[in-house]
Design a protein around this motif. Structure first.
Motif, PDB file in Angstrom:
ATOM      1  N   MET A  98      30.306  20.649  13.213  1.00  0.00           N
ATOM      2  CA  MET A  98      30.491  22.058  13.526  1.00  0.00           C
ATOM      3  C   MET A  98      29.505  22.918  12.744  1.00  0.00           C
ATOM      4  SD  MET A  98      33.762  24.520  12.763  1.00  0.00           S
ATOM      5  CE  MET A  98      33.116  24.835  11.092  1.00  0.00           C
ATOM      6  N   ILE A  99      29.300  22.581  11.473  1.00  0.00           N
ATOM      7  CA  ILE A  99      28.342  23.315  10.636  1.00  0.00           C
ATOM      8  C   ILE A  99      26.934  23.171  11.201  1.00  0.00           C
ATOM      9  CG2 ILE A  99      27.329  23.486   8.327  1.00  0.00           C
ATOM     10  CD1 ILE A  99      30.004  22.298   7.274  1.00  0.00           C
ATOM     11  N   SER A 100      26.564  21.957  11.550  1.00  0.00           N
ATOM     12  CA  SER A 100      25.234  21.712  12.105  1.00  0.00           C
ATOM     13  C   SER A 100      25.040  22.444  13.430  1.00  0.00           C
ATOM     14  CB  SER A 100      25.013  20.204  12.301  1.00  0.00           C
ATOM     15  OG  SER A 100      25.068  19.518  11.075  1.00  0.00           O
ATOM     16  N   ASP A 101      26.098  22.463  14.248  1.00  0.00           N
ATOM     17  CA  ASP A 101      26.012  23.116  15.550  1.00  0.00           C
ATOM     18  C   ASP A 101      25.784  24.619  15.429  1.00  0.00           C
ATOM     19  OD1 ASP A 101      26.363  20.706  16.801  1.00  0.00           O
ATOM     20  OD2 ASP A 101      28.476  21.025  17.307  1.00  0.00           O
ATOM     21  N   ARG A 102      26.209  25.215  14.337  1.00  0.00           N
ATOM     22  CA  ARG A 102      25.972  26.645  14.171  1.00  0.00           C
ATOM     23  C   ARG A 102      24.693  26.925  13.370  1.00  0.00           C
ATOM     24  NH1 ARG A 102      31.042  28.354  10.168  1.00  0.00           N
ATOM     25  NH2 ARG A 102      29.969  28.080   8.162  1.00  0.00           N
ATOM     26  N   GLY A 103      23.890  25.864  13.168  1.00  0.00           N
ATOM     27  CA  GLY A 103      22.560  26.041  12.599  1.00  0.00           C
ATOM     28  C   GLY A 103      22.450  25.947  11.098  1.00  0.00           C
ATOM     29  N   GLU A 104      23.449  25.352  10.441  1.00  0.00           N
ATOM     30  CA  GLU A 104      23.404  25.233   8.989  1.00  0.00           C
ATOM     31  C   GLU A 104      23.415  23.773   8.573  1.00  0.00           C
ATOM     32  OE1 GLU A 104      25.531  28.914   6.992  1.00  0.00           O
ATOM     33  OE2 GLU A 104      26.836  28.050   8.511  1.00  0.00           O
ATOM     34  N   ASP A 105      22.851  23.495   7.390  1.00  0.00           N
ATOM     35  CA  ASP A 105      22.744  22.143   6.860  1.00  0.00           C
ATOM     36  C   ASP A 105      23.899  21.893   5.891  1.00  0.00           C
ATOM     37  OD1 ASP A 105      22.150  19.785   5.613  1.00  0.00           O
ATOM     38  OD2 ASP A 105      20.105  20.315   5.057  1.00  0.00           O
ATOM     39  N   PRO A 106      24.840  20.996   6.209  1.00  0.00           N
ATOM     40  CA  PRO A 106      25.985  20.743   5.325  1.00  0.00           C
ATOM     41  C   PRO A 106      25.574  20.335   3.914  1.00  0.00           C
ATOM     42  CG  PRO A 106      26.307  19.678   7.452  1.00  0.00           C
ATOM     43  CD  PRO A 106      24.889  20.177   7.428  1.00  0.00           C
ATOM     44  N   SER A 107      24.555  19.515   3.783  1.00  0.00           N
ATOM     45  CA  SER A 107      24.131  19.051   2.464  1.00  0.00           C
ATOM     46  C   SER A 107      23.573  20.199   1.632  1.00  0.00           C
ATOM     47  CB  SER A 107      23.076  17.952   2.601  1.00  0.00           C
ATOM     48  OG  SER A 107      23.619  16.840   3.297  1.00  0.00           O
ATOM     49  N   ARG A 108      22.830  21.083   2.266  1.00  0.00           N
ATOM     50  CA  ARG A 108      22.289  22.240   1.550  1.00  0.00           C
ATOM     51  C   ARG A 108      23.404  23.191   1.132  1.00  0.00           C
ATOM     52  NH1 ARG A 108      20.200  27.369   2.910  1.00  0.00           N
ATOM     53  NH2 ARG A 108      18.643  28.089   1.402  1.00  0.00           N
ATOM     54  N   LEU A 109      24.415  23.338   1.992  1.00  0.00           N
ATOM     55  CA  LEU A 109      25.526  24.213   1.651  1.00  0.00           C
ATOM     56  C   LEU A 109      26.233  23.745   0.385  1.00  0.00           C
ATOM     57  CD1 LEU A 109      27.355  25.178   4.978  1.00  0.00           C
ATOM     58  CD2 LEU A 109      25.903  26.591   3.522  1.00  0.00           C
ATOM     59  N   ALA A 110      26.371  22.437   0.206  1.00  0.00           N
ATOM     60  CA  ALA A 110      27.033  21.927  -0.998  1.00  0.00           C
ATOM     61  C   ALA A 110      26.296  22.382  -2.249  1.00  0.00           C
ATOM     62  CB  ALA A 110      27.102  20.402  -0.941  1.00  0.00           C
ATOM     63  N   ASP A 111      24.974  22.324  -2.229  1.00  0.00           N
ATOM     64  CA  ASP A 111      24.189  22.772  -3.384  1.00  0.00           C
ATOM     65  C   ASP A 111      24.315  24.277  -3.598  1.00  0.00           C
ATOM     66  OD1 ASP A 111      23.266  20.235  -4.038  1.00  0.00           O
ATOM     67  OD2 ASP A 111      21.527  20.380  -2.712  1.00  0.00           O
ATOM     68  N   ILE A 112      24.337  25.042  -2.500  1.00  0.00           N
ATOM     69  CA  ILE A 112      24.477  26.501  -2.600  1.00  0.00           C
ATOM     70  C   ILE A 112      25.835  26.865  -3.188  1.00  0.00           C
ATOM     71  CG2 ILE A 112      24.730  28.625  -1.253  1.00  0.00           C
ATOM     72  CD1 ILE A 112      22.626  27.483   0.680  1.00  0.00           C
ATOM     73  N   TYR A 113      26.884  26.217  -2.702  1.00  0.00           N
ATOM     74  CA  TYR A 113      28.223  26.515  -3.199  1.00  0.00           C
ATOM     75  C   TYR A 113      28.356  26.143  -4.673  1.00  0.00           C
ATOM     76  CZ  TYR A 113      29.578  27.085   1.724  1.00  0.00           C
ATOM     77  OH  TYR A 113      29.685  27.502   3.036  1.00  0.00           O
ATOM     78  N   LEU A 120      40.511  28.148  -8.454  1.00  0.00           N
ATOM     79  CA  LEU A 120      39.792  28.481  -7.231  1.00  0.00           C
ATOM     80  C   LEU A 120      40.247  27.517  -6.140  1.00  0.00           C
ATOM     81  CD1 LEU A 120      36.172  28.909  -8.681  1.00  0.00           C
ATOM     82  CD2 LEU A 120      37.928  30.665  -8.373  1.00  0.00           C
ATOM     83  N   ASP A 121      40.857  28.044  -5.097  1.00  0.00           N
ATOM     84  CA  ASP A 121      41.301  27.211  -3.982  1.00  0.00           C
ATOM     85  C   ASP A 121      40.167  27.099  -2.973  1.00  0.00           C
ATOM     86  OD1 ASP A 121      43.882  26.695  -4.932  1.00  0.00           O
ATOM     87  OD2 ASP A 121      44.580  28.644  -4.237  1.00  0.00           O
ATOM     88  N   ASP A 122      39.819  25.878  -2.613  1.00  0.00           N
ATOM     89  CA  ASP A 122      38.602  25.660  -1.822  1.00  0.00           C
ATOM     90  C   ASP A 122      38.817  24.584  -0.772  1.00  0.00           C
ATOM     91  OD1 ASP A 122      35.932  25.183  -0.947  1.00  0.00           O
ATOM     92  OD2 ASP A 122      35.188  25.916  -2.867  1.00  0.00           O
ATOM     93  N   THR A 123      38.819  24.994   0.492  1.00  0.00           N
ATOM     94  CA  THR A 123      38.917  24.037   1.604  1.00  0.00           C
ATOM     95  C   THR A 123      37.557  23.461   1.978  1.00  0.00           C
ATOM     96  OG1 THR A 123      38.726  25.889   3.150  1.00  0.00           O
ATOM     97  CG2 THR A 123      40.945  25.139   2.622  1.00  0.00           C
ATOM     98  N   VAL A 124      36.498  24.139   1.576  1.00  0.00           N
ATOM     99  CA  VAL A 124      35.170  23.831   2.096  1.00  0.00           C
ATOM    100  C   VAL A 124      34.686  22.448   1.669  1.00  0.00           C
ATOM    101  CG1 VAL A 124      32.769  24.557   2.179  1.00  0.00           C
ATOM    102  CG2 VAL A 124      34.587  26.271   2.221  1.00  0.00           C
ATOM    103  N   TRP A 125      34.921  22.060   0.421  1.00  0.00           N
ATOM    104  CA  TRP A 125      34.436  20.751  -0.028  1.00  0.00           C
ATOM    105  C   TRP A 125      35.087  19.620   0.768  1.00  0.00           C
ATOM    106  CZ3 TRP A 125      30.297  20.404  -3.135  1.00  0.00           C
ATOM    107  CH2 TRP A 125      29.934  21.560  -3.834  1.00  0.00           C
ATOM    108  N   ALA A 126      36.342  19.802   1.143  1.00  0.00           N
ATOM    109  CA  ALA A 126      37.001  18.794   1.980  1.00  0.00           C
ATOM    110  C   ALA A 126      36.424  18.807   3.389  1.00  0.00           C
ATOM    111  CB  ALA A 126      38.507  19.040   2.015  1.00  0.00           C
ATOM    112  N   TYR A 127      36.086  19.999   3.900  1.00  0.00           N
ATOM    113  CA  TYR A 127      35.471  20.087   5.224  1.00  0.00           C
ATOM    114  C   TYR A 127      34.116  19.381   5.232  1.00  0.00           C
ATOM    115  CZ  TYR A 127      38.933  23.699   6.405  1.00  0.00           C
ATOM    116  OH  TYR A 127      40.089  24.388   6.655  1.00  0.00           O
ATOM    117  N   LEU A 128      33.412  19.451   4.109  1.00  0.00           N
ATOM    118  CA  LEU A 128      32.110  18.780   4.024  1.00  0.00           C
ATOM    119  C   LEU A 128      32.250  17.261   3.977  1.00  0.00           C
ATOM    120  CD1 LEU A 128      30.273  21.139   1.494  1.00  0.00           C
ATOM    121  CD2 LEU A 128      29.911  20.984   3.960  1.00  0.00           C
ATOM    122  N   CYS A 129      33.479  16.780   3.840  1.00  0.00           N
ATOM    123  CA  CYS A 129      33.748  15.338   3.900  1.00  0.00           C
ATOM    124  C   CYS A 129      34.126  14.883   5.308  1.00  0.00           C
ATOM    125  CB  CYS A 129      34.880  14.981   2.942  1.00  0.00           C
ATOM    126  SG  CYS A 129      34.550  15.312   1.214  1.00  0.00           S
TER     127      CYS A 129
END
Length: 368
Positions: free
Chosen positions: A204-219, A188-197
């Motif tokens: 950018m994630i926060s500015d669009r109304g999402e919580d980066p820490s919560r996204l990590a748990d969801i993913y 599985l190729d995944d850019t998102v975990w690096a973006y969360l770093c």
């Protein structure tokens, strides 16, 4: 941990520089000068060549170089039920350069019908190599992260939880589809975990109304659901990427912000981690890796330039990483693919093969 199971001591992320005959055939196909069948014949021919080259070098995991794709992710995602590609206003912005204008959106209920072009791509690979055929596909988190809420039809998914549930189940069916086709090494190729770093990407994630820490748990939950029913003899790894287009990148920052969740909660068999530059930070986050459970493939050979690394320097870095995770759990590879998109990185084919050969030689020296 035995040396003859994936991920291997010397491994490969997946994509390879497109050859001249393939580039020419794809250009002619786009101009309407040759048929899809004629293009496939060239693809088959060129894939056979690179399979033979990988085997000659000594790699145990063999890929098709992603030679039938334009993008590492869009080509696969557009084959899922409920997902459509479209010509966007602008491309994806990298460090100083932008990709072709292309995007994806969710227009209906997500699903996997049981058929997908890349299942057939894998079957060709499996029938052509004498080694372990390795298939690479984008991680489920990529479908959500790229466009977020705005790229998901609100009539189909007025709330996000059903979307994440359907995405996880879709990928469970995807994994089953590849397993049924005989795939025993899936990445599985995944850019998102690096973006969360990356502080910039987290903002950018926060500015669009999402919580980066919560996204990590969801993913993490989605990925675990997707791989839960894999056969006992099937290895599933993940490549964490900071962006790879024409030798440029997107995100910077060490793995510390996600390390505890990534290594502690995601049930992946091995992680391919980029460690070719200071952008990746140090090896300290590897302290969260479970002893004896997961393999860590150190991406210490860069695919962004043609200059060949010094083998002794790479070995020293492996020793540094071994301070945080046992040497028997470590492997080595290039930091990314050589051509995440069909344009490819800025190096020659001979330089690409030299880097893969170096990776094999280093692994033989380190792990005997």
């Amino acid at each position: 941990m035995p040396d003859n199971v994936a991920p291997f001591r010397a491994d490969t992320v997946g994509s390879l520089l497109r050859t001249a005959p393939l580039k020419e055939a794809r250009a002619r196909f786009q101009r309407g000068e040759i048929s899809a069948d004629a293009l496939k014949q060239v693809e088959d021919q060129e894939i056979r060549k690179i399979i033979a080259k990988q085997e000659e070098i000594g790699l145990q995991a063999i890929t098709d170089g992603e030679f039938r794709r334009s993008w590492w992710h869009f080509d696969f995602l557009e084959g899922l039920d409920g997902v459509e590609g479209y010509e966007s206003i602008q491309g994806i912005q990298f460090n100083g350069v932008q990709t072709k204008a292309r995007g994806i959106k969710v227009t209906g209920k997500l699903g996997f019908s049981g058929t997908h072009p890349m299942i057939e791509h894998f079957k060709f690979l499996k029938a052509t190599t004498t080694r372990v055929p390795k298939m690479t596909i984008p991680s489920p988190s990529v479908l959500h992260f790229r466009g977020g809420r705005s790229a998901i039809d609100k009539k189909t998914y007025p709330e996000m939880e059903p979307f994440f549930d359907d995405l996880a189940e879709t990928y469970r069916q995807v994994v089953k589809g590849f397993a049924d086709a005989g795939c025993r090494y899936l990445q599985l190729d995944d850019t998102v975990w690096a973006y969360l770093c990356s502080e910039e990407q987290r903002k950018m994630i926060s500015d669009r109304g999402e919580d980066p820490s919560r996204l990590a748990d969801i993913y993490a939950r989605m990925i675990n659901h997707a791989i839960a029913d894999r056969p006992a003899d099937m290895t599933i790894t993940m490549h964490i990427c900071r962006g790879n287009f024409r030798s440029t990148w997107i995100s910077e920052g060490g793995y510390e912000p996600v390390a505890e969740t990534l290594f502690g909660k995601v049930g992946i068999d091995g992680f391919f981690l980029e460690y070719d530059s200071a952008r990746a930070g140090g090896f300290e986050p590897l302290r969260f890796v479970k002893p004896g459970k997961q393999r860590i493939v150190l991406g210490l050979v860069t695919t962004k330039t043609g200059e060949l690394e010094n083998a002794d320097n790479v070995k020293k870095r492996i020793d540094e990483a071994a301070k945080y995770v046992a040497l028997e759990q470590l492997c080595v590879s290039p930091q990314c693919g050589f051509a995440s998109t069909e344009e490819g990185n800025n190096l020659a084919e001979e330089e690409q093969w030299a880097k893969l050969r170096l990776t094999v030689d280093i692994a033989r020296d380190v792990w005997k």
